[in-house]
Design a protein around this motif. Structure first.
Motif, PDB file in Angstrom:
ATOM      1  N   ALA A 101      15.554   8.333   0.694  1.00 36.96           N
ATOM      2  CA  ALA A 101      16.313   8.663  -0.523  1.00 36.96           C
ATOM      3  C   ALA A 101      16.267   7.502  -1.514  1.00 36.96           C
ATOM      4  N   LEU A 102      16.315   6.276  -0.991  1.00 37.26           N
ATOM      5  CA  LEU A 102      16.263   5.083  -1.835  1.00 37.26           C
ATOM      6  C   LEU A 102      14.931   5.011  -2.590  1.00 37.26           C
ATOM      7  N   VAL A 103      13.846   5.236  -1.877  1.00 41.22           N
ATOM      8  CA  VAL A 103      12.519   5.185  -2.508  1.00 41.22           C
ATOM      9  C   VAL A 103      12.372   6.305  -3.529  1.00 41.22           C
ATOM     10  N   GLN A 104      12.859   7.493  -3.220  1.00 40.51           N
ATOM     11  CA  GLN A 104      12.794   8.600  -4.177  1.00 40.51           C
ATOM     12  C   GLN A 104      13.639   8.305  -5.414  1.00 40.51           C
ATOM     13  N   TRP A 105      14.760   7.660  -5.223  1.00 40.93           N
ATOM     14  CA  TRP A 105      15.612   7.276  -6.362  1.00 40.93           C
ATOM     15  C   TRP A 105      14.868   6.308  -7.282  1.00 40.93           C
ATOM     16  N   ILE A 106      14.227   5.292  -6.672  1.00 42.41           N
ATOM     17  CA  ILE A 106      13.469   4.309  -7.463  1.00 42.41           C
ATOM     18  C   ILE A 106      12.330   4.999  -8.210  1.00 42.41           C
ATOM     19  N   GLU A 107      11.626   5.902  -7.536  1.00 44.81           N
ATOM     20  CA  GLU A 107      10.528   6.623  -8.178  1.00 44.81           C
ATOM     21  C   GLU A 107      11.039   7.499  -9.320  1.00 44.81           C
ATOM     22  N   GLY A 108      12.186   8.137  -9.113  1.00 45.98           N
ATOM     23  CA  GLY A 108      12.775   8.972 -10.161  1.00 45.98           C
ATOM     24  C   GLY A 108      13.159   8.164 -11.388  1.00 45.98           C
ATOM     25  N   LEU A 109      13.688   6.959 -11.160  1.00 43.63           N
ATOM     26  CA  LEU A 109      14.014   6.084 -12.295  1.00 43.63           C
ATOM     27  C   LEU A 109      12.756   5.699 -13.065  1.00 43.63           C
ATOM     28  N   SER A 110      11.698   5.410 -12.327  1.00 40.03           N
ATOM     29  CA  SER A 110      10.448   5.010 -12.972  1.00 40.03           C
ATOM     30  C   SER A 110       9.848   6.156 -13.777  1.00 40.03           C
ATOM     31  N   LYS A 111       9.767   7.321 -13.157  1.00 42.02           N
ATOM     32  CA  LYS A 111       9.137   8.459 -13.835  1.00 42.02           C
ATOM     33  C   LYS A 111      10.026   9.048 -14.923  1.00 42.02           C
ATOM     34  N   GLY A 112      11.315   9.112 -14.673  1.00 41.86           N
ATOM     35  CA  GLY A 112      12.198   9.802 -15.598  1.00 41.86           C
ATOM     36  C   GLY A 112      12.756   8.958 -16.714  1.00 41.86           C
ATOM     37  N   TYR A 113      12.880   7.650 -16.487  1.00 42.28           N
ATOM     38  CA  TYR A 113      13.565   6.820 -17.480  1.00 42.28           C
ATOM     39  C   TYR A 113      12.799   5.552 -17.861  1.00 42.28           C
ATOM     40  N   GLY A 114      11.630   5.320 -17.271  1.00 43.25           N
ATOM     41  CA  GLY A 114      10.860   4.129 -17.602  1.00 43.25           C
ATOM     42  C   GLY A 114      11.500   2.859 -17.087  1.00 43.25           C
ATOM     43  N   VAL A 115      12.286   2.972 -16.014  1.00 37.66           N
ATOM     44  CA  VAL A 115      12.946   1.814 -15.404  1.00 37.66           C
ATOM     45  C   VAL A 115      12.146   1.433 -14.167  1.00 37.66           C
ATOM     46  N   GLU A 116      11.804   0.165 -14.050  1.00 36.01           N
ATOM     47  CA  GLU A 116      10.969  -0.294 -12.947  1.00 36.01           C
ATOM     48  C   GLU A 116      11.764  -1.158 -11.988  1.00 36.01           C
ATOM     49  N   ALA A 117      11.420  -1.080 -10.709  1.00 37.11           N
ATOM     50  CA  ALA A 117      12.005  -1.957  -9.704  1.00 37.11           C
ATOM     51  C   ALA A 117      11.176  -3.236  -9.686  1.00 37.11           C
ATOM     52  N   SER A 118      11.756  -4.336 -10.159  1.00 39.03           N
ATOM     53  CA  SER A 118      11.009  -5.586 -10.209  1.00 39.03           C
ATOM     54  C   SER A 118      11.142  -6.365  -8.907  1.00 39.03           C
ATOM     55  N   ASP A 119      12.174  -6.031  -8.111  1.00 35.85           N
ATOM     56  CA  ASP A 119      12.371  -6.727  -6.839  1.00 35.85           C
ATOM     57  C   ASP A 119      13.068  -5.766  -5.888  1.00 35.85           C
ATOM     58  N   LEU A 120      12.615  -5.749  -4.646  1.00 36.95           N
ATOM     59  CA  LEU A 120      13.227  -4.910  -3.623  1.00 36.95           C
ATOM     60  C   LEU A 120      13.273  -5.714  -2.338  1.00 36.95           C
ATOM     61  N   SER A 121      14.472  -5.805  -1.780  1.00 33.12           N
ATOM     62  CA  SER A 121      14.652  -6.493  -0.515  1.00 33.12           C
ATOM     63  C   SER A 121      15.419  -5.550   0.398  1.00 33.12           C
ATOM     64  N   ALA A 122      14.859  -5.257   1.579  1.00 31.00           N
ATOM     65  CA  ALA A 122      15.500  -4.315   2.496  1.00 31.00           C
ATOM     66  C   ALA A 122      15.457  -4.855   3.912  1.00 31.00           C
ATOM     67  N   ASP A 123      16.573  -4.672   4.614  1.00 27.48           N
ATOM     68  CA  ASP A 123      16.685  -5.041   6.023  1.00 27.48           C
ATOM     69  C   ASP A 123      17.085  -3.799   6.792  1.00 27.48           C
ATOM     70  N   ARG A 124      16.631  -3.710   8.026  1.00 27.11           N
ATOM     71  CA  ARG A 124      16.968  -2.562   8.853  1.00 27.11           C
ATOM     72  C   ARG A 124      18.465  -2.570   9.146  1.00 27.11           C
ATOM     73  N   ALA A 125      19.072  -1.402   9.059  1.00 25.92           N
ATOM     74  CA  ALA A 125      20.495  -1.247   9.369  1.00 25.92           C
ATOM     75  C   ALA A 125      20.607  -0.425  10.646  1.00 25.92           C
ATOM     76  N   ASP A 126      21.812  -0.340  11.185  1.00 35.37           N
ATOM     77  CA  ASP A 126      22.036   0.466  12.377  1.00 35.37           C
ATOM     78  C   ASP A 126      21.849   1.926  12.027  1.00 35.37           C
ATOM     79  N   GLY A 127      20.998   2.607  12.761  1.00 36.77           N
ATOM     80  CA  GLY A 127      20.728   4.013  12.517  1.00 36.77           C
ATOM     81  C   GLY A 127      19.271   4.224  12.166  1.00 36.77           C
ATOM     82  N   ILE A 128      18.815   5.427  12.380  1.00 34.81           N
ATOM     83  CA  ILE A 128      17.411   5.755  12.130  1.00 34.81           C
ATOM     84  C   ILE A 128      17.188   5.965  10.635  1.00 34.81           C
ATOM     85  N   GLY A 129      16.231   5.215  10.088  1.00 32.88           N
ATOM     86  CA  GLY A 129      15.861   5.363   8.684  1.00 32.88           C
ATOM     87  C   GLY A 129      16.846   4.754   7.708  1.00 32.88           C
ATOM     88  N   LEU A 130      17.758   3.924   8.196  1.00 32.89           N
ATOM     89  CA  LEU A 130      18.761   3.317   7.314  1.00 32.89           C
ATOM     90  C   LEU A 130      18.419   1.860   7.042  1.00 32.89           C
TER      91      LEU A 130
END
Length: 163
Positions: A123-152
Motif C-alpha cells: 500500500a505504501l509503494v502504491q501510495w508513492i506511485e499515485g502521488l508521482s503519477k497523479g500530482y507530480g510529487v516524487e519520493a526523494s528519500d525512502l527508508s524502511a525497516d521490517r516491522a512485526d507482521g507479514i509485509g509490514l
C-alpha cells in the motif's frame, strides 16, 4: 622461354588456353572483387534497415515518454489548493495508510517527511506511485525497516514537488 613454348603449341591448343585464361581471370575477378563487395553492400543495407527500425522504435518510445511525462506531471491547481503537507496526509489516509500514519512534517519549502509505523509495504509503494503519477510529487528519500507482521514496515518517506 614462355614465348617459345607458346609458339610450339598448335593453334587449337593456343585458342583453348586463351579461352581458359579468360575464364580463370573472370572467375578470379568475381571471387576476389565482385562477390566480397556485393556481400558487404548487402550487409550494410541490412544494417541501415535495422538502424532505421531501431530509430523508429526509439522515436515511438520517446513520444510515449513525453506523453506520460506531460500527463503525469500536474500542477498545484490539480491539488485543489492543498499544500504538499495536506496532500500527503489526505492521500495517505485515502490509500488506507491512516492507521500506520504517525507524522507528517515539513522539511523545506517544497518537501515533507512522512513517517509510518507497521504500514503495509504494498500500500505504501502504491501510495508513492499515485502521488508521482497523479500530482507530480516524487519520493526523494525512502527508508524502511521490517516491522512485526507479514509485509509490514516502519518507513520514513521524504516527498518533494517535481520541478
Amino acid at each position: 622461354m614462355i614465348a617459345a613454348w607458346w609458339q610450339a603449341l598448335a593453334p587449337n591448343e593456343r585458342r583453348m588456353l586463351g579461352i581458359g585464361t579468360v575464364i580463370v581471370v573472370v572467375l578470379l575477378g568475381w571471387a576476389l572483387l565482385w562477390h566480397p563487395l556485393a556481400a558487404k553492400r548487402a550487409e550494410l543495407e541490412q544494417n541501415v534497415e535495422n538502424q532505421r527500425r531501431d530509430l523508429a522504435y526509439v522515436r515511438l518510445g520517446a513520444a510515449e515518454v513525453e506523453k506520460l511525462r506531460s500527463a503525469g506531471t500536474r500542477s498545484r491547481a490539480d491539488r485543489q489548493g492543498k499544500s504538499l503537507l495536506a496532500l500527503a496526509d489526505a492521500t495517505a489516509r485515502a490509500a488506507g495508510l491512516d492507521a500506520a500514519l504517525k507524522r507528517v512534517e515539513p522539511v523545506g519549502a517544497r518537501s515533507v517527511r512522512v513517517s509510518f509505523e507497521a504500514a503495509n509495504f504494498d500500500a505504501l509503494v502504491q501510495w508513492i506511485e499515485g502521488l508521482s503519477k497523479g500530482y507530480g510529487v516524487e519520493a526523494s528519500d525512502l527508508s524502511a525497516d521490517r516491522a512485526d507482521g507479514i509485509g509490514l514496515v516502519n518507513a520514513r518517506v521524504t516527498l518533494q514537488e517535481a520541478p
